[in-house]
Enzyme design. Structure first.
Site, PDB file in Angstrom:
ATOM      1  N   THR A  62     -55.016 -27.192 -16.129  1.00 17.69           N
ATOM      2  CA  THR A  62     -56.067 -27.425 -15.129  1.00 17.69           C
ATOM      3  C   THR A  62     -57.164 -26.379 -15.288  1.00 17.69           C
ATOM      4  OG1 THR A  62     -54.437 -28.355 -13.646  1.00 17.69           O
ATOM      5  CG2 THR A  62     -56.518 -27.657 -12.646  1.00 17.69           C
ATOM      6  N   GLY A  65     -59.917 -12.921 -24.591  1.00 15.61           N
ATOM      7  CA  GLY A  65     -60.000 -12.624 -26.019  1.00 15.61           C
ATOM      8  C   GLY A  65     -58.685 -12.757 -26.774  1.00 15.61           C
ATOM      9  N   CYS A 122     -50.659   1.304 -26.457  1.00 17.48           N
ATOM     10  CA  CYS A 122     -49.651   0.252 -26.564  1.00 17.48           C
ATOM     11  C   CYS A 122     -49.375  -0.250 -25.152  1.00 17.48           C
ATOM     12  CB  CYS A 122     -48.399   0.751 -27.252  1.00 17.48           C
ATOM     13  SG  CYS A 122     -47.280   1.600 -26.145  1.00 17.48           S
TER      14      CYS A 122
HETATM   15  C1  LIG Z   1     -62.398  -6.459 -29.564  1.00 17.79           C
HETATM   16  C2  LIG Z   1     -61.415  -7.004 -28.577  1.00 17.79           C
HETATM   17  N1  LIG Z   1     -60.794  -8.142 -28.859  1.00 17.79           N
HETATM   18  C3  LIG Z   1     -59.924  -8.700 -28.003  1.00 17.79           C
HETATM   19  C4  LIG Z   1     -59.609  -8.108 -26.809  1.00 17.79           C
HETATM   20  C5  LIG Z   1     -58.652  -8.759 -25.872  1.00 17.79           C
HETATM   21  O1  LIG Z   1     -59.362  -9.432 -24.855  1.00 17.79           O
HETATM   22  P1  LIG Z   1     -58.659  -9.846 -23.498  1.00 17.79           P
HETATM   23  O2  LIG Z   1     -58.400  -8.597 -22.741  1.00 17.79           O
HETATM   24  O3  LIG Z   1     -59.650 -10.742 -22.825  1.00 17.79           O
HETATM   25  O4  LIG Z   1     -57.407 -10.586 -23.842  1.00 17.79           O
HETATM   26  C6  LIG Z   1     -60.220  -6.894 -26.474  1.00 17.79           C
HETATM   27  C7  LIG Z   1     -59.871  -6.191 -25.218  1.00 17.79           C
HETATM   28  O5  LIG Z   1     -59.617  -5.002 -25.207  1.00 17.79           O
HETATM   29  C8  LIG Z   1     -61.152  -6.319 -27.385  1.00 17.79           C
HETATM   30  O6  LIG Z   1     -61.774  -5.173 -27.120  1.00 17.79           O
END
Ligand SMILES: Cc1ncc(COP(=O)(O)O)c(C=O)c1O
Length: 388
Positions: free
Chosen positions: A242, A69, A330
Site C-alpha cells: 500500500t 536508499g 556498524c
Molecule cells: C550514500 C548513502 N546511500 C544509502 C544510504 C541509506 O539510505 P537510507 O537510510 O534511506 O536507507 C545512506 C544513508 O546513510 C547513504 O548515505
C-alpha cells in the site's frame, strides 16, 4: 541542545515536509481504492510523484516510491542483476567501488556469495575520485559479461563527486545498465536523471529534510529490474505494498525545497566548509583533509587526525556538545575503520582516526565555530587517550 554537524547521516525535518505530512495524515483512503476518498489520496500520491520527478529531471512514471536508499540500492542491484540473467545470458560481472555505502557493497557482495556474481572494483586517486582509466579497462575487459555498473554520484563520507554521465557514456559501448546511489547527491548537486542516461538511481528522503522511511528508486522507462517484493502490483509492479502517500507528500515537499535552494545553500555551505578545513589544519597541522583537491559537494569535511581514534574524538566532541560522525558505524554503533578511507588508500590506523563534519540547511557559522572550539580543547586529550 547540541550543535548538530552530522547532516549526512540525517538532517532536520523541513517545515514544508512536516506540514505536508501532518496534512496528509488527516486524510483517509487507500490510494488503490476506487471510491472518492481513495481517489483523493491517490491524487496526492501522484502529485507527489510529479514533484519528485521534477526535482530530479525524471519522468513521473520513473519514480518508484519506497522506504529509502537501502531498499533502492538493493532493488536496483539485485533486480538489474536478476533481470540481466533471466534468459541465461551469463552476465555475471558487477563493477562497483570499495568507497560505496554499505547499502551498495553488501548487496553486491551478497550476489557474489550467493549467486555467482564476479565483482570488480574501480581504482581511485588518493583524493577519492574515480580513476576513469581503470573503469575503462574493466569495461573493455569484461564488456559483454557485465550485468551492471553501480557507482555513487556523491560519496557520503567525503563529498567526492563522480561524473555519472561519463560513466554512462563509457558503459554504453556494451549497453551496460548503470545504477547510481544518489542519496548523498540529492539537494547537494544538480541531478538530471534523463539527461544522465542512467538506468536506475536511488534517493532517500531523510537526507533532504523528509522523515526517515521514504525514498524512491528512479527507474528508466525502458528498464524492469526484478522486484524484491511481490504482492498487489503497485508502483509499476516494481514495489508492491500500500502506497505511503503521507510520506511521499512529505518527501516531495522536502525535495522541492532542497533542490530550489541548492545553488544558494551550497555556496553558503562551501564557504563554511572551507573555513572549517582551514581552521582545523591551522589548529592541528598534522590533520589530513582526505578529499582535498577533489571535485566534491560543498557540505562535507572529512578529516584524519593522525595518532587519535575516531571513537575517542567523537565521544569527547559529544561531551563538548558537538555531534559529528566518523562516517562508518556498524549496526551496534561501534566504530570501525572507515572503509571509504581504506578504499582511498589510507592505512588502518589513519582510517580509524576519521572525523566527518557535515553541514545542512540549519547550520550556522556559530555551529562551525563551536566545533573548532571543541576540537581545540579535546584534540590533545584524544592524542593522549590513543593506545601507544
Ligand atoms: C550514500 C548513502 N546511500 C544509502 C544510504 C541509506 O539510505 P537510507 O537510510 O534511506 O536507507 C545512506 C544513508 O546513510 C547513504 O548515505
Amino acid at each position: 541542545m547540541s550543535v548538530f554537524l552530522d547532516h549526512a547521516s540525517t538532517t532536520a525535518l523541513r517545515p514544508s515536509a512536516k506540514k505536508a505530512l501532518t496534512e496528509a495524515l488527516d486524510l483517509l483512503g487507500n490510494p488503490s481504492s476506487v471510491h472518492s476518498q481513495g481517489r483523493s489520496t491517490r491524487e496526492l500520491l501522484e502529485a507527489s510523484r510529479d514533484t519528485v520527478a521534477k526535482a530530479v529531471g525524471a519522468n513521473r512514471s520513473e519514480i518508484i516510491f519506497n522506504s529509502g536508499g537501502t531498499e533502492g540500492n538493493n532493488h536496483a542491484i539485485k533486480g538489474i542483476y536478476w533481470s540481466q540473467n533471466q534468459t541465461g545470458a551469463k552476465k555475471t560481472v558487477i563493477i562497483s567501488s570499495e568507497t560505496e555505502h554499505h547499502a551498495v557493497i553488501d548487496p553486491v557482495q551478497w550476489l557474489a556469495k550467493n549467486q555467482g556474481a564476479e565483482v570488480h572494483f574501480v581504482k581511485h586517486f588518493a583524493n577519492g575520485m574515480v580513476d576513469f582509466e581503470s573503469l575503462k579497462a574493466l569495461i573493455s575487459k569484461h564488456g559483454p559479461s557485465v550485468a551492471l555498473i553501480t557507482l555513487m554520484w556523491v560519496n557520503n563520507e567525503t563529498g567526492v563527486i563522480t561524473d555519472i554521465p561519463r560513466v554512462v557514456q563509457m558503459a554504453s559501448e556494451f549497453q551496460i545498465p548503470v545504477h547510481t546511489d544518489a542519496v548523498a547527491a540529492l539537494g547537494h548537486i544538480p541531478i538530471d536523471f534523463q539527461a544522465s542516461g542512467l538506468t536506475a538511481m536511488s534517493l532517500s528522503g531523510h537526507k533532504v529534510g523528509a522523515p526517515i522511511g521514504i525514498g524512491a528508486l528512479v527507474v528508466a522507462r525502458s528498464a524492469k529490474p526484478i522486484s524484491l517484493v511481490h504482492g498487489g502490483g503497485q508502483e509499476r509492479a516494481l514495489r508492491s505494498g500500500t502506497m505511503n502517500y503521507p510520506l511521499a507528500a512529505s518527501f516531495a515537499a522536502a525535495a522541492t525545497d532542497a533542490t530550489a535552494e541548492l545553488k544558494e545553500e551550497m555556496n553558503r555551505l562551501t564557504v563554511l566548509r572551507d573555513e572549517v578545513e582551514a581552521r582545523v589544519t591551522q589548529l592541528v597541522p598534522s590533520a589530513i583533509v582526505t578529499a582535498s583537491g577533489a571535485d566534491r559537494a560543498g557540505y562535507n569535511a572529512h578529516f584524519i587526525f593522525p595518532g587519535t581514534q575516531s571513537d575517542a574524538l567523537l565521544f569527547l566532541l559529544d561531551q563538548e556538545g558537538v555531534c559529528v560522525s566518523a562516517g562508518s558505524a556498524c549496526q551496534a554503533g561501534v566504530l570501525g575503520p572507515s572503509h571509504v578511507a581504506i578504499g582511498m588508500g589510507f592505512d588502518q590506523a589513519q582510517a580509524s582516526a576519521c572525523v566527518r563534519v557535515t553541514l545542512g540547511f540549519t547550520t550556522t557559522a556559530d555551529d562551525t565555530a563551536a566545533f573548532i572550539r571543541a576540537l581545540a580543547k579535546i584534540h590533545p586529550i584524544a592524542l593522549q587517550a590513543a593506545p601507544a
